[in-house]
Write a protein that holds these residues in place. Structure first.
Motif, PDB file in Angstrom:
ATOM      1  N   PHE A 275      54.352  46.526  35.522  1.00  0.00           N
ATOM      2  CA  PHE A 275      53.754  47.652  36.229  1.00  0.00           C
ATOM      3  C   PHE A 275      54.735  48.804  36.243  1.00  0.00           C
TER       4      PHE A 275
ATOM      5  N   VAL B  84      55.901  51.765  38.146  1.00  0.00           N
ATOM      6  CA  VAL B  84      55.822  52.215  39.531  1.00  0.00           C
ATOM      7  C   VAL B  84      56.342  53.646  39.585  1.00  0.00           C
TER       8      VAL B  84
ATOM      9  N   THR C 198      52.932  55.796  43.574  1.00  0.00           N
ATOM     10  CA  THR C 198      52.398  54.446  43.773  1.00  0.00           C
ATOM     11  C   THR C 198      52.410  54.136  45.259  1.00  0.00           C
TER      12      THR C 198
ATOM     13  N   GLY D  97      49.435  43.783  42.156  1.00  0.00           N
ATOM     14  CA  GLY D  97      49.454  45.154  41.672  1.00  0.00           C
ATOM     15  C   GLY D  97      48.049  45.558  41.278  1.00  0.00           C
TER      16      GLY D  97
ATOM     17  N   ALA E 229      50.880  51.239  38.002  1.00  0.00           N
ATOM     18  CA  ALA E 229      50.504  50.700  39.306  1.00  0.00           C
ATOM     19  C   ALA E 229      50.022  51.825  40.215  1.00  0.00           C
TER      20      ALA E 229
ATOM     21  N   VAL F 213      50.495  48.637  45.316  1.00  0.00           N
ATOM     22  CA  VAL F 213      51.204  47.361  45.290  1.00  0.00           C
ATOM     23  C   VAL F 213      51.140  46.768  46.694  1.00  0.00           C
TER      24      VAL F 213
END
Length: 163
Positions: free
Chosen positions: A44, A46, A50, A66, A84, A87
């Protein structure tokens, strides 16, 4: 419209992710490697935007889910690499559902119906109050107990509107 898909597993590594923006964003992007119980791995990306539910800090060894936009373009590489959007770190004291909720506040998969109580917080992702109806929107729902019916019903603790 965002169509949420998810991947759940254990964080195996966290590293810096270079975006190629001449160093201006160095350290702002991370690559979160997650492996599920079948040994499948997803990376992912980030970004600063995010959303981490409850601003939980994530470390290797944590169980996370995610969420990403399954309609977004992705590079054809292995393991897959997704941007992402949200999360969620596992927490035994809360349940989290990320989905589109219709006019009746039922999730798109038909598995959860929301019955907001007077003390249910309805917020934007920046923590500010949301004054309109959360119906017909993408929501991050944080809740505790739910009925065993189909759809399960709950009075959520918090509803976060994903604009």
């Amino acid at each position: 419209m965002v169509v949420f898909a998810s991947f759940h597993g254990t964080v195996t590594a966290i590293s810096d992710f270079a975006t190629g923006q001449n160093g201006a964003s160095e350290g702002c992007y991370r690559l979160l490697s997650v492996q599920n119980e079948r040994g499948e791995t997803v990376h992912f990306v980030v970004a600063p935007a995010t959303y981490f539910v409850d601003q939980d800090m994530v470390s290797p060894g944590d169980q996370v889910t995610g969420y990403y936009d399954q309609n977004a373009p992705v590079p054809l590489i292995y393991p897959p690499q997704y941007r992402a959007l949200i999360v969620v770190k596992d927490n035994p004291y809360r349940n989290v559902k990320v989905d589109y909720f219709n006019q009746q506040l039922t999730s798109s998969d038909g598995l959860l119906k929301l019955n907001p109580a007077a003390n249910t917080k309805v917020l934007l992702t920046n923590g500010q109050a949301f004054s309109k109806s959360p119906a017909n929107r993408n929501l991050i729902v944080i809740y505790g107990p739910a009925t065993k019916s189909i759809p399960a019903q709950t009075a959520p603790y918090k509803i976060i509107v994903w604009c």
